[in-house]
Write a protein that holds these residues in place. Sequence first.
Motif, PDB file in Angstrom:
ATOM      1  N   ASN A 155       9.533   3.594  11.558  1.00  0.00           N
ATOM      2  CA  ASN A 155      10.407   3.725  10.386  1.00  0.00           C
ATOM      3  C   ASN A 155       9.645   3.886   9.078  1.00  0.00           C
ATOM      4  OD1 ASN A 155      12.121   1.266  12.158  1.00  0.00           O
ATOM      5  ND2 ASN A 155      13.003   3.282  11.824  1.00  0.00           N
ATOM      6  N   LEU A 156       8.315   3.903   9.140  1.00  0.00           N
ATOM      7  CA  LEU A 156       7.528   4.027   7.913  1.00  0.00           C
ATOM      8  C   LEU A 156       7.656   5.452   7.389  1.00  0.00           C
ATOM      9  CD1 LEU A 156       5.633   2.060   6.363  1.00  0.00           C
ATOM     10  CD2 LEU A 156       3.710   3.281   7.396  1.00  0.00           C
ATOM     11  N   PRO A 157       8.124   5.664   6.144  1.00  0.00           N
ATOM     12  CA  PRO A 157       8.326   7.017   5.624  1.00  0.00           C
ATOM     13  C   PRO A 157       7.003   7.742   5.388  1.00  0.00           C
ATOM     14  CG  PRO A 157       8.689   5.408   3.890  1.00  0.00           C
ATOM     15  CD  PRO A 157       8.516   4.625   5.165  1.00  0.00           C
ATOM     16  N   GLU A 158       7.069   9.052   5.390  1.00  0.00           N
ATOM     17  CA  GLU A 158       5.886   9.866   5.160  1.00  0.00           C
ATOM     18  C   GLU A 158       5.348   9.612   3.751  1.00  0.00           C
ATOM     19  OE1 GLU A 158       4.554  14.580   5.174  1.00  0.00           O
ATOM     20  OE2 GLU A 158       6.578  13.984   5.772  1.00  0.00           O
ATOM     21  N   GLY A 159       4.047   9.511   3.654  1.00  0.00           N
ATOM     22  CA  GLY A 159       3.417   9.254   2.357  1.00  0.00           C
ATOM     23  C   GLY A 159       3.231   7.784   2.035  1.00  0.00           C
ATOM     24  N   HIS A 160       3.694   6.907   2.932  1.00  0.00           N
ATOM     25  CA  HIS A 160       3.558   5.461   2.702  1.00  0.00           C
ATOM     26  C   HIS A 160       2.117   5.026   2.945  1.00  0.00           C
ATOM     27  CE1 HIS A 160       4.303   1.147   2.898  1.00  0.00           C
ATOM     28  NE2 HIS A 160       5.523   1.380   2.411  1.00  0.00           N
ATOM     29  N   ILE A 161       1.696   3.989   2.251  1.00  0.00           N
ATOM     30  CA  ILE A 161       0.365   3.409   2.472  1.00  0.00           C
ATOM     31  C   ILE A 161       0.240   2.958   3.922  1.00  0.00           C
ATOM     32  CG2 ILE A 161      -1.180   1.492   1.873  1.00  0.00           C
ATOM     33  CD1 ILE A 161       0.068   1.513  -0.910  1.00  0.00           C
ATOM     34  N   PRO A 162      -0.851   3.275   4.610  1.00  0.00           N
ATOM     35  CA  PRO A 162      -1.043   2.768   5.977  1.00  0.00           C
ATOM     36  C   PRO A 162      -1.026   1.242   5.988  1.00  0.00           C
ATOM     37  CG  PRO A 162      -2.654   4.475   5.459  1.00  0.00           C
ATOM     38  CD  PRO A 162      -1.971   4.140   4.174  1.00  0.00           C
ATOM     39  N   LEU A 163      -0.273   0.672   6.877  1.00  0.00           N
ATOM     40  CA  LEU A 163      -0.127  -0.786   6.932  1.00  0.00           C
ATOM     41  C   LEU A 163      -0.864  -1.374   8.135  1.00  0.00           C
ATOM     42  CD1 LEU A 163       3.668  -1.188   6.040  1.00  0.00           C
ATOM     43  CD2 LEU A 163       1.679  -1.339   4.512  1.00  0.00           C
ATOM     44  N   GLU A 164      -1.633  -2.425   7.859  1.00  0.00           N
ATOM     45  CA  GLU A 164      -2.261  -3.214   8.927  1.00  0.00           C
ATOM     46  C   GLU A 164      -1.375  -4.404   9.262  1.00  0.00           C
ATOM     47  OE1 GLU A 164      -4.888  -2.190  10.452  1.00  0.00           O
ATOM     48  OE2 GLU A 164      -5.311  -0.519   9.095  1.00  0.00           O
TER      49      GLU A 164
ATOM     50  N   ASN B  73      -1.494  -5.758   4.037  1.00  0.00           N
ATOM     51  CA  ASN B  73      -2.929  -5.553   4.290  1.00  0.00           C
ATOM     52  C   ASN B  73      -3.795  -6.711   3.788  1.00  0.00           C
ATOM     53  OD1 ASN B  73      -1.902  -3.169   5.206  1.00  0.00           O
ATOM     54  ND2 ASN B  73      -3.416  -1.868   4.221  1.00  0.00           N
ATOM     55  N   LYS B  74      -3.370  -7.905   4.173  1.00  0.00           N
ATOM     56  CA  LYS B  74      -4.200  -9.085   3.924  1.00  0.00           C
ATOM     57  C   LYS B  74      -5.385  -9.065   4.884  1.00  0.00           C
ATOM     58  CE  LYS B  74      -4.255 -14.112   4.404  1.00  0.00           C
ATOM     59  NZ  LYS B  74      -3.473 -15.334   4.668  1.00  0.00           N
ATOM     60  N   PRO B  75      -6.601  -9.328   4.431  1.00  0.00           N
ATOM     61  CA  PRO B  75      -7.724  -9.481   5.367  1.00  0.00           C
ATOM     62  C   PRO B  75      -7.447 -10.675   6.285  1.00  0.00           C
ATOM     63  CG  PRO B  75      -8.523  -9.198   3.119  1.00  0.00           C
ATOM     64  CD  PRO B  75      -7.039  -9.419   3.028  1.00  0.00           C
ATOM     65  N   GLY B  76      -7.336 -10.432   7.566  1.00  0.00           N
ATOM     66  CA  GLY B  76      -6.897 -11.474   8.483  1.00  0.00           C
ATOM     67  C   GLY B  76      -5.378 -11.462   8.548  1.00  0.00           C
ATOM     68  N   ASP B  77      -4.808 -12.440   9.206  1.00  0.00           N
ATOM     69  CA  ASP B  77      -3.363 -12.482   9.409  1.00  0.00           C
ATOM     70  C   ASP B  77      -2.652 -13.269   8.321  1.00  0.00           C
ATOM     71  OD1 ASP B  77      -3.714 -11.050  11.714  1.00  0.00           O
ATOM     72  OD2 ASP B  77      -3.512 -12.775  13.066  1.00  0.00           O
ATOM     73  N   PHE B  78      -1.381 -12.890   8.067  1.00  0.00           N
ATOM     74  CA  PHE B  78      -0.520 -13.744   7.264  1.00  0.00           C
ATOM     75  C   PHE B  78      -0.187 -14.991   8.085  1.00  0.00           C
ATOM     76  CE2 PHE B  78       0.425  -9.637   5.195  1.00  0.00           C
ATOM     77  CZ  PHE B  78       0.242  -9.996   3.865  1.00  0.00           C
ATOM     78  N   THR B  79      -0.141 -16.124   7.413  1.00  0.00           N
ATOM     79  CA  THR B  79       0.106 -17.388   8.099  1.00  0.00           C
ATOM     80  C   THR B  79       1.531 -17.878   7.858  1.00  0.00           C
ATOM     81  OG1 THR B  79      -0.605 -18.730   6.214  1.00  0.00           O
ATOM     82  CG2 THR B  79      -2.323 -18.000   7.760  1.00  0.00           C
ATOM     83  N   LYS B  80       1.889 -18.914   8.585  1.00  0.00           N
ATOM     84  CA  LYS B  80       3.198 -19.529   8.389  1.00  0.00           C
ATOM     85  C   LYS B  80       3.313 -20.068   6.973  1.00  0.00           C
ATOM     86  CE  LYS B  80       6.332 -22.969  10.377  1.00  0.00           C
ATOM     87  NZ  LYS B  80       6.502 -24.011  11.423  1.00  0.00           N
ATOM     88  N   ASN B  81       2.211 -20.604   6.465  1.00  0.00           N
ATOM     89  CA  ASN B  81       2.226 -21.123   5.098  1.00  0.00           C
ATOM     90  C   ASN B  81       2.439 -20.001   4.091  1.00  0.00           C
ATOM     91  OD1 ASN B  81       1.691 -23.565   3.297  1.00  0.00           O
ATOM     92  ND2 ASN B  81       0.189 -22.095   2.496  1.00  0.00           N
ATOM     93  N   ASP B  82       1.837 -18.812   4.353  1.00  0.00           N
ATOM     94  CA  ASP B  82       2.067 -17.648   3.485  1.00  0.00           C
ATOM     95  C   ASP B  82       3.563 -17.310   3.451  1.00  0.00           C
ATOM     96  OD1 ASP B  82      -0.649 -17.328   2.957  1.00  0.00           O
ATOM     97  OD2 ASP B  82      -0.951 -15.932   4.620  1.00  0.00           O
ATOM     98  N   ALA B  83       4.165 -17.268   4.636  1.00  0.00           N
ATOM     99  CA  ALA B  83       5.587 -16.928   4.725  1.00  0.00           C
ATOM    100  C   ALA B  83       6.449 -17.939   3.964  1.00  0.00           C
ATOM    101  CB  ALA B  83       6.024 -16.851   6.183  1.00  0.00           C
ATOM    102  N   ASN B  84       6.108 -19.222   4.094  1.00  0.00           N
ATOM    103  CA  ASN B  84       6.895 -20.275   3.437  1.00  0.00           C
ATOM    104  C   ASN B  84       6.808 -20.181   1.921  1.00  0.00           C
ATOM    105  OD1 ASN B  84       7.740 -21.327   5.879  1.00  0.00           O
ATOM    106  ND2 ASN B  84       6.086 -22.851   5.980  1.00  0.00           N
TER     107      ASN B  84
END
Length: 371
Positions: free
Chosen positions: A321-330, A351-362
């Motif tokens: 679903n990523l539209p054309e021209g969108h920044i590549p997402l990791e 594109n956070k270096p490493g993974d997003f964490t549960k604390n990030d989401a909260n």
Amino acid sequence: PKQPPSIRLAESLTHPEDLEICHTCFKQLKYQNKKFQIDYRMIRPDGRIIWVHMDVTVIKDRVNRPVSIFGIIQDITDRKETEQALRESKKLYRSVVENTYEIISIVQDKVIRYVNPAMERIIGYTPDEMIGTEFSKFILHEDQKKALDTYHKITPDSPFQEVYSSRLKHKNGSIIVCEITAGPIAYEGKPASLMTARNITDRIKFEKDKDRLLRRFQRKALEMESLFNATRMLLEENAFEPIARHLFDTCRRLTGGKYGYVSLLNENGSKSEVQFLETDDWQGGVKAKLPMPVQGMWEAACRQDQSIVENDFKKSRWAKNLPEGHIPLENILIIRLAIDGKPAGLMGIANKPGDFTKNDANIVHTLGVLA
């Protein structure tokens, strides 16, 4: 037969505990005509006990018959006291070395010549298993070069000891971190190295735990400060865009995401239009007002009041679903923004270096709710 006065005098001066051995020697002299030497204790007239060395020889006549004895007595008290002190010193030294909790070893020509029982307590190998083996065998492969380089620095003329840390291999496969002190010593007439090692595994773990707790505390303090500043801004500002911009910048800083955006939904909620975005160092030429259909992951974010996290976006079901021209997402973290409880827009951090964490989401969800 009655003993000669000289023998009776000698016996009267002999320490009672040494009389038997003296009698035995004189019997050998009488019946076997053999000379003898003996160390024994004598009691001086003032009562002081001294050690003497007696050298006795049989005097014979022309036909080889014993006619008398000749003896020399020498005071050897100082020598005996020195020997006793040395024995006690060696006994004390061995007791200390054998019972200390630190490893003590002697390495000569890179081979272990001596190791105390502490080695078995710390890394599981008995002294018999280690003596005669190159010392680097018991060091983790990654640390062997440093250990050998340090060993070669030690010479008989080395003015200082070498101190370094190294990881040792326990017999059960675990890793033990030790602080090692090494210096020159002579062993059996040849240059060698005296190495002592203390187990600092628990100390290293404590320091890591302390640093981890400190970082966690600092992060919590930053999060609390960010929440305070965001709340204050909500009370002071009524316009949506500056509020959203402040929350967006705060979320990027707290999560470490490189890219991000804030978009507003159209009236029927079918599309969103990017209001501002941060692309950091990406050179893809993204259009700031790129219209985006609200579908896939973005549609899911609009329907629910919680953060959506995808740490492997390229392999996810949302990638199509990523539209054309969108920044590549990791990876990406998305939260909906609401006005008066109704979905008004989306905020994404990517594109956070490493993974997003549960604390990030909260924390992002908490700040999104404030909007």
